[in-house]
Design a protein around this motif. Structure first.
Motif, short mmCIF file in Angstrom:
data_model
loop_
_atom_site.label_atom_id
_atom_site.label_comp_id
_atom_site.label_asym_id
_atom_site.label_seq_id
_atom_site.Cartn_x
_atom_site.Cartn_y
_atom_site.Cartn_z
N ALA A 282 0.81 -1.22 0.00
CA ALA A 282 0.00 0.00 0.00
C ALA A 282 0.84 1.26 0.00
N GLY A 283 2.17 1.13 -0.13
CA GLY A 283 3.04 2.29 -0.15
C GLY A 283 3.41 2.81 1.22
N ILE A 284 3.22 2.00 2.26
CA ILE A 284 3.54 2.40 3.62
C ILE A 284 4.83 1.70 4.04
N GLU A 285 5.80 2.47 4.48
CA GLU A 285 7.05 1.88 4.97
C GLU A 285 6.76 1.17 6.29
N CYS A 286 6.98 -0.13 6.32
CA CYS A 286 6.65 -0.94 7.50
C CYS A 286 7.93 -1.58 8.04
N VAL A 287 8.23 -1.30 9.30
CA VAL A 287 9.41 -1.86 9.96
C VAL A 287 8.92 -2.82 11.03
N VAL A 288 9.35 -4.07 10.95
CA VAL A 288 8.92 -5.11 11.89
C VAL A 288 10.13 -5.59 12.67
N SER A 289 10.00 -5.62 13.98
CA SER A 289 11.05 -6.12 14.86
C SER A 289 10.41 -7.05 15.87
N VAL A 315 -4.65 0.45 10.27
CA VAL A 315 -3.68 1.37 9.66
C VAL A 315 -4.10 1.72 8.24
N LEU A 316 -4.60 0.71 7.52
CA LEU A 316 -5.04 0.95 6.15
C LEU A 316 -6.38 1.69 6.09
N ARG A 317 -7.26 1.42 7.06
CA ARG A 317 -8.61 1.99 7.01
C ARG A 317 -8.64 3.43 7.49
N HIS A 318 -7.80 3.80 8.44
CA HIS A 318 -7.89 5.12 9.08
C HIS A 318 -6.63 5.92 8.79
N GLY A 319 -6.80 7.13 8.27
CA GLY A 319 -5.68 8.04 8.05
C GLY A 319 -4.91 7.71 6.79
N ASP A 320 -3.80 8.39 6.60
CA ASP A 320 -2.93 8.22 5.43
C ASP A 320 -1.48 8.14 5.91
N PRO A 321 -1.10 7.05 6.57
CA PRO A 321 0.25 6.97 7.14
C PRO A 321 1.31 6.74 6.07
N ARG A 322 2.51 7.18 6.39
CA ARG A 322 3.67 6.93 5.53
C ARG A 322 4.60 5.88 6.13
N ARG A 323 4.53 5.68 7.44
CA ARG A 323 5.45 4.77 8.10
C ARG A 323 4.72 4.08 9.25
N CYS A 324 4.96 2.81 9.40
CA CYS A 324 4.37 2.03 10.49
C CYS A 324 5.47 1.15 11.10
#
Length: 440
Positions: A282-289, A315-324
């Motif tokens: 979806a174009g969202i930078e996702c960092v998983v640790s 995260v996808l339904r609400h707002g327009d995040p760039r990073r998660c």
């Protein structure tokens, strides 16, 4: 991959500094501390070399991205490095002209002069063009030193020394960047393979649901119509037909539970991987640790897996995040899952407070079965943060928070979307990679 990429970039960035410290500051032919002009020229040359290293490090990242075809290098950024290279060659010739450096020291300085520029240049142009430019740099250096009065074997040695520096950069920097591009392509191929597996599982899920419900619903419809006609005629056979409809409906419920069991059993590791893949698509930078996530008890993994799934959906339904950022901290006392993104909105805040359609209430029930807790709400800097905590002291393996939903009829978590629900243009949230392992 990120660590290997960082190591490669750091190694390439350190090369001009190593050469400058090893070859630029030391090899003066004699003590020039008491000779003002040679000392001034030597210090100026050292300063120019340091400036070359700084610009080389600044240009390395966009040059690297250009080589990987992720972006286009702005060519105007090469003007300053080229000007510094010409200045460095001029200072080197002037330093030799005032008897400030001789012999092997001069050759090492000639080798080092174009090093910072060619480290960036080798990533921007084809190999053939790079070799032509290296020959031009060699001729420029040789001509400048010849104009300063250099003759004989030392002048002849400038040519192989300068070419050696360019070739050294070519055989060390470019293969490293090529290896990284191949590794990133392999990583993308694995990601595509995982997505294809998810798509295949969705098709299988749809076929199974159609096969299970299609026939049984058709039979129920026919028997219901027959029961109506019999009841209108006052026949007692209508009761038998309705009993048969009831039996088929109950059997269908059990068959549906068998089909969706693989979907409803959330696995933490696969849910983390699925969330990262969906958000990235979806174009969202996702960092998983995740620290020791696979070593947690099965009930804890199942509960936190549902948290990850619901959080990714929100995260996808609400707002327009760039990073998660999704981080799991597991200790001997508790497992804590943090999900934070930079797209907090009023809708997200209302959802966190238990608004209509919120799936967080269902998550709190699941975590409550393990004496866990869930906190969600806006954080500083316009971010939204969700924190799930599950204590691990005295946890029994038999305490499975998802068992009730699997055995008791399969009621869905409020707010959780079904496979195929579109939550963002071009992005379909499905059951995740865990379905591949949940085949009947």
């Amino acid at each position: 991959m990120e660590r290997i990429d960082l190591y490669s970039r750091f190694t390439i960035s350190s090369m001009p500094w190593i050469f400058t410290l090893a070859w630029q500051g030391a090899p003066f032919d004699h003590d020039i501390r008491h000779e003002p002009l040679p000392l001034t020229l030597g210090v100026a040359l050292l300063i120019v070399s340091v400036a070359q290293c700084v610009l080389s490090n600044r240009n390395l990242s966009p040059a690297y991205e250009h080589y990987l075809r992720l972006s286009v290098f702005p060519w105007r950024r090469m003007l300053a490095p080229v000007a510094l290279l010409v200045l460095a060659i001029g200072l080197l010739a002037a330093l030799f002209g005032v008897d400030g450096v001789h012999g092997s020291g001069l050759l090492l300085m000639a080798l080092n002069a174009p090093m910072a520029l060619v480290i960036t240049r080798v990533l921007l142009v084809p190999v053939r063009r790079f070799m032509i430019e290296s020959l031009c740099l060699t001729l420029l250096t040789t001509a400048a030193l010849a104009a300063a009065g250099l003759r004989g074997g030392t002048l002849a040695g400038v040519v192989p020394c300068t070419l050696f520096g360019c070739v050294l950069v070519l055989i060390s920097v470019r293969p490293s960047a090529w290896s990284m591009s191949v590794m990133w392509q392999a990583e993308q191929a694995r990601d595509i393979q995982a997505r294809l597996a998810v798509a295949e599982e969705r098709l299988r899920f749809g076929r199974d649901m159609h096969d299970v419900l299609g026939r049984n619903l058709a039979v129920i419809a026919l028997k219901s119509e027959l029961a109506v006609e019999l009841a209108q005629r006052g026949r007692s056979d209508a009761v038998d037909q309705m009993v048969e409809v009831q039996r088929i409906a109950r059997a269908s419920q059990q068959e549906v539970r068998d089909v969706v069991r693989g979907y409803r059993e959330a696995d933490l590791i696969t849910e983390l991987a699925g969330a990262q893949g969906v958000l990235s698509a979806a174009g969202i930078e996702c960092v998983v640790s995740a620290d020791n996530g696979d070593r947690l008890p099965v009930p804890v993994q199942a509960a936190l897996g549902w948290v990850v799934r619901e959080a990714a959906t929100n995260v996808l339904r609400h707002g327009d995040p760039r990073r998660c950022v999704i981080r799991l901290d597991a200790t001997a006392d508790a497992a804590v899952l943090h999900v934070e993104n930079d797209g907090a909105t009023a809708t997200a805040a209302a959802t966190a407070s238990g608004g209509p359609g919120s799936g967080l209430a269902g998550l709190r029930e699941r975590l409550g079965a393990l004496d866990g807790s869930l906190e969600a709400g806006p954080a500083e800097g316009g971010r939204f943060r969700l924190t799930a905590t599950v204590p691990l002291d005295g946890l029994e393996e038999a305490r499975d928070p998802g068992r009730g939903s699997r055995d008791g009829g399969g009621a869905a978590v409020p707010g959780m979307r079904r496979p195929g629900s579109v939550v963002s243009p071009g992005v379909v949230v499905g059951p995740g990679p865990g379905l591949v392992e949940g085949r009947r």
